[in-house]
Design a protein around this motif. Structure first.
Motif, PDB file in Angstrom:
ATOM      1  N   UNK A  72       0.732   3.989  -6.222  1.00 40.92           N
ATOM      2  CA  UNK A  72       2.108   3.863  -6.694  1.00 40.92           C
ATOM      3  C   UNK A  72       2.194   3.190  -8.060  1.00 40.92           C
ATOM      4  N   UNK A  73       1.211   2.334  -8.372  1.00 41.60           N
ATOM      5  CA  UNK A  73       1.242   1.641  -9.662  1.00 41.60           C
ATOM      6  C   UNK A  73       1.011   2.598 -10.833  1.00 41.60           C
ATOM      7  N   UNK A  74       0.572   3.837 -10.544  1.00 40.24           N
ATOM      8  CA  UNK A  74       0.405   4.834 -11.605  1.00 40.24           C
ATOM      9  C   UNK A  74       1.735   5.208 -12.257  1.00 40.24           C
ATOM     10  N   UNK A  75       2.848   4.834 -11.629  1.00 38.57           N
ATOM     11  CA  UNK A  75       4.159   5.068 -12.221  1.00 38.57           C
ATOM     12  C   UNK A  75       4.405   4.207 -13.461  1.00 38.57           C
ATOM     13  N   UNK A 108      -0.432  -4.522 -16.104  1.00 42.65           N
ATOM     14  CA  UNK A 108      -0.768  -5.100 -14.813  1.00 42.65           C
ATOM     15  C   UNK A 108      -2.270  -4.980 -14.595  1.00 42.65           C
ATOM     16  N   UNK A 109      -2.767  -5.690 -13.579  1.00 44.17           N
ATOM     17  CA  UNK A 109      -4.194  -5.693 -13.249  1.00 44.17           C
ATOM     18  C   UNK A 109      -4.392  -5.136 -11.850  1.00 44.17           C
ATOM     19  N   UNK A 110      -5.298  -4.187 -11.733  1.00 43.37           N
ATOM     20  CA  UNK A 110      -5.627  -3.597 -10.433  1.00 43.37           C
ATOM     21  C   UNK A 110      -6.995  -4.116  -9.996  1.00 43.37           C
ATOM     22  N   UNK A 111      -7.099  -4.540  -8.746  1.00 45.71           N
ATOM     23  CA  UNK A 111      -8.349  -5.108  -8.262  1.00 45.71           C
ATOM     24  C   UNK A 111      -8.534  -4.777  -6.786  1.00 45.71           C
ATOM     25  N   UNK A 112      -9.743  -5.011  -6.276  1.00 47.28           N
ATOM     26  CA  UNK A 112      -9.970  -4.830  -4.841  1.00 47.28           C
ATOM     27  C   UNK A 112      -9.618  -6.127  -4.112  1.00 47.28           C
ATOM     28  N   UNK A 166       0.811  -1.220   0.000  1.00 47.26           N
ATOM     29  CA  UNK A 166       0.000   0.000   0.000  1.00 47.26           C
ATOM     30  C   UNK A 166       0.843   1.269   0.000  1.00 47.26           C
ATOM     31  N   UNK A 167       2.106   1.182   0.457  1.00 46.90           N
ATOM     32  CA  UNK A 167       2.973   2.362   0.528  1.00 46.90           C
ATOM     33  C   UNK A 167       4.282   2.091  -0.216  1.00 46.90           C
ATOM     34  N   UNK A 168       4.404   2.683  -1.368  1.00 48.73           N
ATOM     35  CA  UNK A 168       5.622   2.599  -2.170  1.00 48.73           C
ATOM     36  C   UNK A 168       5.795   3.922  -2.897  1.00 48.73           C
ATOM     37  N   UNK A 169       7.037   4.218  -3.301  1.00 49.78           N
ATOM     38  CA  UNK A 169       7.175   5.351  -4.214  1.00 49.78           C
ATOM     39  C   UNK A 169       7.451   4.861  -5.640  1.00 49.78           C
ATOM     40  N   UNK A 170       8.410   3.963  -5.804  1.00 49.74           N
ATOM     41  CA  UNK A 170       8.679   3.378  -7.122  1.00 49.74           C
ATOM     42  C   UNK A 170       9.256   1.986  -6.877  1.00 49.74           C
ATOM     43  N   UNK A 171       8.396   1.012  -6.611  1.00 46.35           N
ATOM     44  CA  UNK A 171       8.873  -0.309  -6.205  1.00 46.35           C
ATOM     45  C   UNK A 171       9.615  -1.028  -7.326  1.00 46.35           C
ATOM     46  N   UNK A 172      10.906  -1.239  -7.117  1.00 47.07           N
ATOM     47  CA  UNK A 172      11.707  -1.842  -8.165  1.00 47.07           C
ATOM     48  C   UNK A 172      11.375  -3.320  -8.351  1.00 47.07           C
ATOM     49  N   UNK A 173      10.931  -3.974  -7.276  1.00 46.31           N
ATOM     50  CA  UNK A 173      10.525  -5.379  -7.391  1.00 46.31           C
ATOM     51  C   UNK A 173       9.406  -5.540  -8.407  1.00 46.31           C
ATOM     52  N   UNK A 174       8.520  -4.562  -8.460  1.00 44.53           N
ATOM     53  CA  UNK A 174       7.416  -4.607  -9.416  1.00 44.53           C
ATOM     54  C   UNK A 174       7.950  -4.552 -10.844  1.00 44.53           C
ATOM     55  N   UNK A 175       8.911  -3.662 -11.080  1.00 41.89           N
ATOM     56  CA  UNK A 175       9.498  -3.544 -12.415  1.00 41.89           C
ATOM     57  C   UNK A 175      10.235  -4.819 -12.794  1.00 41.89           C
ATOM     58  N   UNK A 176      10.881  -5.456 -11.820  1.00 44.02           N
ATOM     59  CA  UNK A 176      11.608  -6.695 -12.095  1.00 44.02           C
ATOM     60  C   UNK A 176      10.668  -7.800 -12.577  1.00 44.02           C
ATOM     61  N   UNK A 177       9.456  -7.807 -12.063  1.00 44.37           N
ATOM     62  CA  UNK A 177       8.491  -8.857 -12.415  1.00 44.37           C
ATOM     63  C   UNK A 177       7.643  -8.504 -13.631  1.00 44.37           C
ATOM     64  N   UNK A 178       7.511  -7.236 -13.911  1.00 45.43           N
ATOM     65  CA  UNK A 178       6.545  -6.760 -14.898  1.00 45.43           C
ATOM     66  C   UNK A 178       6.773  -7.343 -16.289  1.00 45.43           C
ATOM     67  N   UNK A 179       8.016  -7.607 -16.638  1.00 42.13           N
ATOM     68  CA  UNK A 179       8.308  -8.108 -17.975  1.00 42.13           C
ATOM     69  C   UNK A 179       8.111  -9.594 -18.145  1.00 42.13           C
ATOM     70  N   UNK A 180       7.808 -10.311 -17.037  1.00 38.64           N
ATOM     71  CA  UNK A 180       7.774 -11.772 -17.118  1.00 38.64           C
ATOM     72  C   UNK A 180       6.498 -12.412 -16.607  1.00 38.64           C
TER      73      UNK A 180
END
Length: 449
Positions: A314-317, A323-327, A289-303
């Motif tokens: 933060x995912x607006x970056x 990616x998929x945003x959900x409740x 819920x609290x990130x500024x630019x989570x690099x772990x997300x970028x590491x996974x995003x391509x795979x």
């Protein structure tokens, strides 16, 4: 003998100089990037490193510099046993390390990755001659509404909030969203300077099998691990966790209490093991819920298909098509629906395009900096035709280096035709065809620094 066009001091605390931490990964990725663009990196620490990460960093081309005698933090830790604030001993240790580094070399830029390093660097008052970059890592450095919900006292936040507002240094950060947020609170000199991918294997495609829903992060409130446990209990898919040693024990306990038996936990992994662990997962679920630019997300995003919660921004970056945003109520079903699907084929190209821009941004930033110059010839450095900077410092015959000694060189170095950096030294020469020569004796010139 290799020569370099620039030399950069990268300041990081020993606390964060670890292979699996975000700042440590930045140190690794930055060192590798600098090697690709012919910049030399000296890692400046507040005290002697306490793990083998320094050996890896040195093998990648960086020097390690730390004080000969560091102040201990026992009194600080005991005084602020249940909270934390400005560590004055750490500031002094960084000052010592900076002074030691300037005994041997001059620099084209300082990059500060620890708050106390910012204070020590600013005190040197050399930002007129080289850019001094305060790099944003803490979420609360950018998003001030989160201040007060962490371990730090108001004194800490108030003190370093003012650092973000200094107009004569640069706030380096990872996204335009961060710049916009910083600007709301008086930051006037921000620069988009992203972090390079530290595990280069994550820029390569993967053709193997996939299994498990991946979580990356420590067991702490901001990462929201309880949400991961609850969702995984609901959807019944295999679990994969990448965390630290402390987190591993907490996840094991949480899995046991939730009745989850199909799980795999990796603690503190790096290199190919980390790359394979990420790529072989089926879905990446990041409930943070609290990130500024989570690099772990970028590491996974391509795979991997990536899932985030809707109670964050933060995912607006990142480009939302990847990616998929959900409740939280529907997260389990969303993950199950994505589990046997393949990642968007354009996702890896998107990640690679972001990484391609990183070195370009840093080079452009440094090239655009206009240093202050001395208009007189009274400084002793001007009496030399060719000199090794370290020899010049010895020639001064000081019992203790003064900041004005290297300030003088920084302000007058433009009068030399060549400023050449090697792994160990800095050379200045007015000779048109100068090339430095070094004698190698098999010793590590920076051993013990």
């Amino acid at each position: 003998m290799r020569t370099y066009s620039k030399r950069v001091a990268f300041l990081i605390s020993d606390q964060h100089f670890i292979p699996h931490g975000g700042i440590g990964q930045f140190a690794k990725g930055f060192t590798e990037m600098c090697q690709r663009i012919d910049w030399k990196v000296d890692i400046i620490l507040d005290k002697e490193p306490t793990n083998d990460f320094s050996n890896l960093i040195k093998s990648l081309g960086a020097n390690i510099v730390y004080p000969d005698e560091s102040l201990r933090y026992n009194d600080h830790t005991a005084t602020f046993a249940f909270s934390d604030t400005i560590n004055f001993e750490k500031i002094i240790n960084f000052r010592k390390a900076i002074m030691k580094a300037f005994e041997t070399n001059i620099y084209d830029m300082l990059v500060c990755n620890t708050q106390e390093a910012m204070t020590a660097s600013y005190a040197m008052t050399i930002h007129q001659y080289i850019p001094v970059v305060f790099y944003t890592h803490l979420h609360s450095m950018i998003f001030r509404e989160s201040q007060g919900s962490d371990v730090f006292l108001d004194s800490y936040h108030n003190f370093y909030n003012k650092h973000m507002e200094f107009s004569d240094i640069i706030i380096g950060t990872q996204s335009q969203k961060n710049i916009d947020e910083l600007s709301k609170f008086g930051a006037t000199n921000c620069a988009l300077l992203r972090m390079p991918m530290s595990e280069r294997g994550l820029l390569e495609p993967y053709l193997g099998t996939h299994k498990g829903v991946l979580f990356i992060g420590r067991w702490e409130e901001g990462k929201n691990p309880e949400a991961y446990i609850n969702v995984m209990k609901e959807c019944g898919l295999p679990c994969k966790v990448m965390t630290n040693r402390t987190g591993a024990k907490k996840f094991e306990k949480a899995f046991e209490e939730a009745g989850i038996t199909d799980y795999e936990i990796k603690a503190g992994i790096t290199g190919q093991e980390k790359v394979d662990f990420i790529k072989s997962s089926g879905v990446f679920f990041m409930p943070s819920l609290r990130e500024n630019y989570p690099f772990a997300f970028l590491e996974c995003l391509g795979h991997l298909p990536c899932v985030v919660l809707d109670k964050q921004d933060w995912s607006d970056n990142f480009d939302s098509q990847f990616y998929t945003k959900t409740n939280i109520k529907e997260a389990g079903q969303v993950i199950k629906s994505l589990y046997d699907t393949t990642v968007n084929p354009k996702a890896l190209d998107y990640v690679k395009s972001l990484d391609d821009m990183v070195s370009i941004e840093w080079i452009k930033f440094l090239d655009m900096f206009i240093p202050k110059r001395s208009n007189t010839n009274t400084a002793k450095i001007n009496t030399y035709t060719t000199v090794t900077y370290a020899d010049y410092i010895i020639d001064l015959d000081r019992s203790h280096l003064a900041r004005e000694d290297f300030e003088s060189v920084l302000s007058n170095r433009y009068k030399f035709l060549h400023v050449v950096y090697t792994d160990a030294n800095t050379y200045l020469s007015k000779e048109p065809s100068y090339e430095p020569k070094e004698e190698l004796n098999g010793l590590n010139l920076f051993e013990g620094l």
